[in-house]
Scaffold this motif. Structure first.
Motif, PDB file in Angstrom:
ATOM      1  N   ALA A   1      41.274  49.226  58.097  1.00  0.00           N
ATOM      2  CA  ALA A   1      42.018  49.866  56.543  1.00  0.00           C
ATOM      3  C   ALA A   1      41.378  49.856  55.527  1.00  0.00           C
ATOM      4  O   ALA A   1      39.818  49.292  55.711  1.00  0.00           O
ATOM      5  CB  ALA A   1      42.882  48.235  55.996  1.00  0.00           C
ATOM      6  N   THR A   2      42.043  50.559  54.625  1.00  0.00           N
ATOM      7  CA  THR A   2      40.393  51.149  53.194  1.00  0.00           C
ATOM      8  C   THR A   2      40.770  49.680  52.380  1.00  0.00           C
ATOM      9  O   THR A   2      41.373  49.333  51.538  1.00  0.00           O
ATOM     10  CB  THR A   2      41.232  52.473  52.425  1.00  0.00           C
ATOM     11  OG1 THR A   2      41.181  53.212  53.927  1.00  0.00           O
ATOM     12  CG2 THR A   2      40.498  52.656  51.787  1.00  0.00           C
ATOM     13  N   VAL A   3      39.355  49.013  51.875  1.00  0.00           N
ATOM     14  CA  VAL A   3      39.225  48.052  50.787  1.00  0.00           C
ATOM     15  C   VAL A   3      38.234  48.943  49.588  1.00  0.00           C
ATOM     16  O   VAL A   3      37.476  49.185  50.226  1.00  0.00           O
ATOM     17  CB  VAL A   3      38.723  46.914  50.930  1.00  0.00           C
ATOM     18  CG1 VAL A   3      38.474  45.577  50.028  1.00  0.00           C
ATOM     19  CG2 VAL A   3      39.574  46.490  52.683  1.00  0.00           C
ATOM     20  N   PHE A   4      39.115  48.627  48.422  1.00  0.00           N
ATOM     21  CA  PHE A   4      38.662  49.122  47.223  1.00  0.00           C
ATOM     22  C   PHE A   4      38.110  47.537  46.529  1.00  0.00           C
ATOM     23  O   PHE A   4      38.995  46.989  46.633  1.00  0.00           O
ATOM     24  CB  PHE A   4      38.688  50.275  46.785  1.00  0.00           C
ATOM     25  CG  PHE A   4      40.263  50.197  45.417  1.00  0.00           C
ATOM     26  CD1 PHE A   4      40.046  48.817  44.836  1.00  0.00           C
ATOM     27  CD2 PHE A   4      40.108  50.691  44.039  1.00  0.00           C
ATOM     28  CE1 PHE A   4      41.334  48.636  43.666  1.00  0.00           C
ATOM     29  CE2 PHE A   4      41.295  51.100  43.431  1.00  0.00           C
ATOM     30  CZ  PHE A   4      41.716  49.936  43.775  1.00  0.00           C
ATOM     31  N   PHE A   5      36.815  47.674  45.549  1.00  0.00           N
ATOM     32  CA  PHE A   5      36.913  46.906  44.626  1.00  0.00           C
ATOM     33  C   PHE A   5      36.453  46.938  43.705  1.00  0.00           C
ATOM     34  O   PHE A   5      35.930  48.670  43.063  1.00  0.00           O
ATOM     35  CB  PHE A   5      35.739  45.820  45.565  1.00  0.00           C
ATOM     36  CG  PHE A   5      35.373  44.932  46.154  1.00  0.00           C
ATOM     37  CD1 PHE A   5      35.582  43.533  45.016  1.00  0.00           C
ATOM     38  CD2 PHE A   5      36.043  45.382  47.088  1.00  0.00           C
ATOM     39  CE1 PHE A   5      35.926  42.623  46.086  1.00  0.00           C
ATOM     40  CE2 PHE A   5      35.808  44.349  48.266  1.00  0.00           C
ATOM     41  CZ  PHE A   5      36.174  42.594  47.644  1.00  0.00           C
ATOM     42  N   ALA A   6      36.964  47.156  41.929  1.00  0.00           N
ATOM     43  CA  ALA A   6      37.741  48.155  41.219  1.00  0.00           C
ATOM     44  C   ALA A   6      36.570  46.524  39.826  1.00  0.00           C
ATOM     45  O   ALA A   6      37.505  46.110  39.619  1.00  0.00           O
ATOM     46  CB  ALA A   6      38.832  48.095  40.243  1.00  0.00           C
ATOM     47  N   ASP A   7      35.546  46.728  39.376  1.00  0.00           N
ATOM     48  CA  ASP A   7      34.701  45.272  38.814  1.00  0.00           C
ATOM     49  C   ASP A   7      34.588  46.094  37.666  1.00  0.00           C
ATOM     50  O   ASP A   7      34.333  47.506  36.987  1.00  0.00           O
ATOM     51  CB  ASP A   7      33.391  45.206  39.611  1.00  0.00           C
ATOM     52  CG  ASP A   7      32.652  44.070  38.631  1.00  0.00           C
ATOM     53  OD1 ASP A   7      33.234  43.745  38.291  1.00  0.00           O
ATOM     54  OD2 ASP A   7      31.398  44.525  37.496  1.00  0.00           O
ATOM     55  N   ILE A   8      34.557  45.678  36.634  1.00  0.00           N
ATOM     56  CA  ILE A   8      34.255  46.445  34.666  1.00  0.00           C
ATOM     57  C   ILE A   8      32.990  45.877  34.344  1.00  0.00           C
ATOM     58  O   ILE A   8      32.178  44.756  34.555  1.00  0.00           O
ATOM     59  CB  ILE A   8      35.323  45.090  34.442  1.00  0.00           C
ATOM     60  CG1 ILE A   8      36.542  45.416  34.243  1.00  0.00           C
ATOM     61  CG2 ILE A   8      35.280  45.272  32.208  1.00  0.00           C
ATOM     62  CD1 ILE A   8      38.095  44.008  32.905  1.00  0.00           C
ATOM     63  N   ARG A   9      32.637  46.890  33.902  1.00  0.00           N
ATOM     64  CA  ARG A   9      30.700  47.441  33.701  1.00  0.00           C
ATOM     65  C   ARG A   9      31.388  46.702  32.414  1.00  0.00           C
ATOM     66  O   ARG A   9      32.107  47.287  31.062  1.00  0.00           O
ATOM     67  CB  ARG A   9      30.833  48.855  33.835  1.00  0.00           C
ATOM     68  CG  ARG A   9      30.871  49.729  35.351  1.00  0.00           C
ATOM     69  CD  ARG A   9      29.537  48.861  36.000  1.00  0.00           C
ATOM     70  NE  ARG A   9      29.773  48.739  37.743  1.00  0.00           N
ATOM     71  CZ  ARG A   9      30.394  48.306  38.460  1.00  0.00           C
ATOM     72  NH1 ARG A   9      30.836  47.468  38.723  1.00  0.00           N
ATOM     73  NH2 ARG A   9      30.122  48.961  40.122  1.00  0.00           N
ATOM     74  N   GLY A  10      30.230  46.105  31.494  1.00  0.00           N
ATOM     75  CA  GLY A  10      29.155  44.944  30.332  1.00  0.00           C
ATOM     76  C   GLY A  10      30.789  44.291  30.540  1.00  0.00           C
ATOM     77  O   GLY A  10      30.483  43.725  29.182  1.00  0.00           O
ATOM     78  N   TYR A  11      31.169  43.297  31.093  1.00  0.00           N
ATOM     79  CA  TYR A  11      31.826  42.148  30.435  1.00  0.00           C
ATOM     80  C   TYR A  11      31.158  41.398  30.472  1.00  0.00           C
ATOM     81  O   TYR A  11      32.142  40.587  29.379  1.00  0.00           O
ATOM     82  CB  TYR A  11      32.743  42.096  32.153  1.00  0.00           C
ATOM     83  CG  TYR A  11      33.934  40.659  32.284  1.00  0.00           C
ATOM     84  CD1 TYR A  11      35.019  41.051  31.277  1.00  0.00           C
ATOM     85  CD2 TYR A  11      33.631  39.584  32.781  1.00  0.00           C
ATOM     86  CE1 TYR A  11      35.259  39.702  31.485  1.00  0.00           C
ATOM     87  CE2 TYR A  11      33.971  38.713  32.973  1.00  0.00           C
ATOM     88  CZ  TYR A  11      35.185  38.581  31.776  1.00  0.00           C
ATOM     89  OH  TYR A  11      35.949  37.099  32.246  1.00  0.00           O
ATOM     90  N   THR A  12      30.204  41.241  31.434  1.00  0.00           N
ATOM     91  CA  THR A  12      28.947  39.768  31.178  1.00  0.00           C
ATOM     92  C   THR A  12      29.003  39.513  29.787  1.00  0.00           C
ATOM     93  O   THR A  12      29.559  38.437  28.863  1.00  0.00           O
ATOM     94  CB  THR A  12      28.406  39.030  32.207  1.00  0.00           C
ATOM     95  OG1 THR A  12      29.172  39.187  33.325  1.00  0.00           O
ATOM     96  CG2 THR A  12      27.795  37.809  31.931  1.00  0.00           C
ATOM     97  N   SER A  13      28.684  40.281  28.710  1.00  0.00           N
ATOM     98  CA  SER A  13      27.905  40.987  27.634  1.00  0.00           C
ATOM     99  C   SER A  13      29.548  40.489  26.868  1.00  0.00           C
ATOM    100  O   SER A  13      29.024  40.312  25.481  1.00  0.00           O
ATOM    101  CB  SER A  13      27.298  42.143  27.517  1.00  0.00           C
ATOM    102  OG  SER A  13      27.964  42.850  28.032  1.00  0.00           O
TER     103      SER A  13
END
Length: 547
Positions: free
Chosen positions: A365-377
């Motif tokens: 299978a193909t897996v992706f992770f999409a993460d928000i940049r700058g979310y912590t700050s």
């Protein structure tokens, strides 16, 4: 007497004996040879052995060089039925089949008599010589009244080889052999018919035995003729009950009204459906619906007995309840997965509910992770309610894109979306193309100035996406009280690591994913990267756009 052409008269009344070269007789008469050959025929046990004895003896006793038996392969009365070679003696080649339109065969079939040709010359009977080296020959019908079996040919390389004695001997021998061949063929056909009947009986018994309904049949006098296993279990019947009056067997189990209905059907030969009642069965009371119908032959209106078909209504209710449970299981599956899977995948799971149980299976299978940049700050100093609102607005749009491209939303990890393609249904190349297309569509959606999320203070937020294709385990993880359909394995770990490599607005894929894309995308090769848990650097690419 058969038709003869150029028969050479001989003084000796004897027939040559095999193995006595150069002699015309040994004291054995034609009757002796016929008796001996007939005894051999009588010892034959099947059709193949009988035709072997016929050809071999005909060739030996007449001292022929070539002998061949041709048989009708169908109805001899049909001119399209061919004559095919069945058995041959001699080293010369002969035709595999004979055209019945030829002069020789037409003559033989029309007159039904034997034919002799003792010198090769152009004539209607030349066709009985099966090989160019043969100079004389005989052809004898192998037939019984109203039934032709075939034609026996014997040929010799010398002229004037066949005389009246040989002709009379073979004529009698063929007549005897024809009856035995015909009987053998009929016996074989009878065995085949018996095998078919036995097969049908076994099939019928199998059908009756597998019925969940109770089946009982009777003779015209009301005695039991047959009952299936279900009826035997329900009413406590045994083989000893066959032949007993039906009233004796059911009299203490059903009320008098049912018995009167059975007697009425037997006497009038009528059909009565849907008679309901309660029977005292061997395993407890049986709530039944009874259909009664007479047994009739194909060509007769007279009934030969009665069929009683009891339907266990208690069992039917239990089956309906089970069906309701299955429907409820499917509804639960739909409720569980419809928010995380496309409708196509949900339908597949509803048709295969066994997949929604503990355990998993290996898949590519193909897996992706999409993460928000700058979310912590971004989240520092802001209320939880506002952060949740921003995330939900983004997730609502991104999830629709994932489902549109047949992806599976595995989970939300804080501000990160984890999705997979190829679970539970796998199509490797299509899965990889859908995954990359989905990732690019999400990035395009984020860059759209008319987007409905990441507005106001969240306007600067962007997403980095990492993706990898490989083998993993997909299935339901958890306990019987709570479980989640998810994917685990090294493929998931690599995709998660690449999400950290991707910069804002980028889609980073591995060589394994790229190998399934063909030329569908414009890609930009990047420097190999080392990720945690891998010894060798991983070759990566940035997906720029769809071609």
């Amino acid at each position: 007497m058969g038709i003869q052409s150029a028969i050479r008269k001989r003084k000796s009344p004897t027939v040559p004996v095999p193995g006595e070269a150069g002699s015309r007789g040994s004291g054995r008469t034609a009757f002796d040879e016929l008796s001996r050959a007939s005894a051999l025929l009588s010892s034959g046990t099947d059709f193949g052995e009988l035709e072997s004895i016929l050809v071999e003896q005909a060739c030996d006793i007449t001292r022929s060089d070539l002998a061949a038996l041709y048989l009708y392969t169908g109805d001899p009365r049909d001119p399209k039925t061919p004559l095919r070679l069945s058995y041959k003696r001699g080293p010369w080649s002969v035709p595999a089949s004979l055209a019945r339109s030829g002069e020789a065969l037409s003559f033989l079939e029309d007159c039904g008599e034997a034919a002799v040709l003792n010198r090769r010359r152009p004539c209607a009977l030349e066709g009985i010589l099966l090989h160019p080296e043969m100079a004389s020959g005989m052809a004898l019908p192998v037939a019984v009244p109203k039934a032709a079996v075939g034609i026996l040919f014997v040929n010799a390389r010398t002229e004037n080889h066949y005389d009246r004695i040989r002709l009379n001997f073979l004529g009698s021998f063929c007549a005897l052999a024809a009856g035995m061949l015909r009987s053998s063929r009929l016996f074989q056909e009878l065995k085949e018919h018996v095998a078919v009947i036995e097969s049908l009986e076994r099939y019928q018994e199998s059908v009756f035995s597998s019925m969940t309904n109770l089946l009982v049949t009777t003779e015209r006098d009301g005695s039991v003729r047959y009952f299936n296993e279900e009826a035997a279990r329900a009413f406590g019947l045994s083989e000893e009950d066959v032949g007993r009056p039906l009233n004796d067997l059911l009299g203490t189990r059903v009320d008098a009204k049912i018995l009167r209905t059975v007697e009425e059907t037997l006497s009038k030969g009528s059909t009565i459906l849907g008679v309901e009642g309660i029977a005292a069965g061997a395993r407890g009371d049986l709530d039944f619906s009874l259909n009664l119908s007479p047994i009739r032959g194909k060509r007769s209106d007279r009934h030969d007995g009665l069929t009683l078909l009891f339907t266990d209504q208690s069992r039917e209710r239990a089956l309906k309840e089970r069906m309701n449970v299955v429907v409820e299981e499917r509804r639960a599956i739909k409720d569980m997965f419809s928010r995380y899977l496309s409708s196509e995948v949900v339908q597949h799971l509803m048709e295969s509910p066994d997949q929604v149980r503990l355990g998993g299976a290996g898949k590519k299978a193909t897996v992706f992770f999409a993460d928000i940049r700058g979310y912590t700050s971004f989240s520092e100093g802001r209320t939880p309610e506002y952060i949740v609102e921003v995330l939900n607005d983004y997730f609502s749009q991104a999830v629709e894109v994932v489902l549109q491209y047949k992806g599976f939303i595995d989970k939300f990890i804080g501000d990160c979306i984890m999705a997979a393609w190829g679970v539970p249904m796998t199509s490797e190349a299509e899965d990889a193309v859908n995954a990359v297309t989905c990732a690019l569509e999400i990035q395009k959606l984020i860059e759209d100035p008319k987007r409905t999320f990441f507005r106001g203070d969240a306007e600067h937020l962007r997403v980095g996406i990492g993706m990898h294709t490989g083998y993993l385990v997909a299935g339901n993880l958890g306990s019987s009280r709570r479980m989640n359909y998810s994917v685990i394995g090294d493929t998931v770990n690599v995709a998660a690591r690449l999400e950290g490599v991707a910069k804002a607005g980028e889609v980073i894929i591995t060589e394994d994913t790229r190998g399934l894309l063909g030329s569908a995308f414009q890609l930009e090769e990047r420097e190999p990267v080392k990720v945690k848990g891998k010894v060798e650097p991983i070759h990566i690419y940035r997906a720029v756009k769809r071609r």
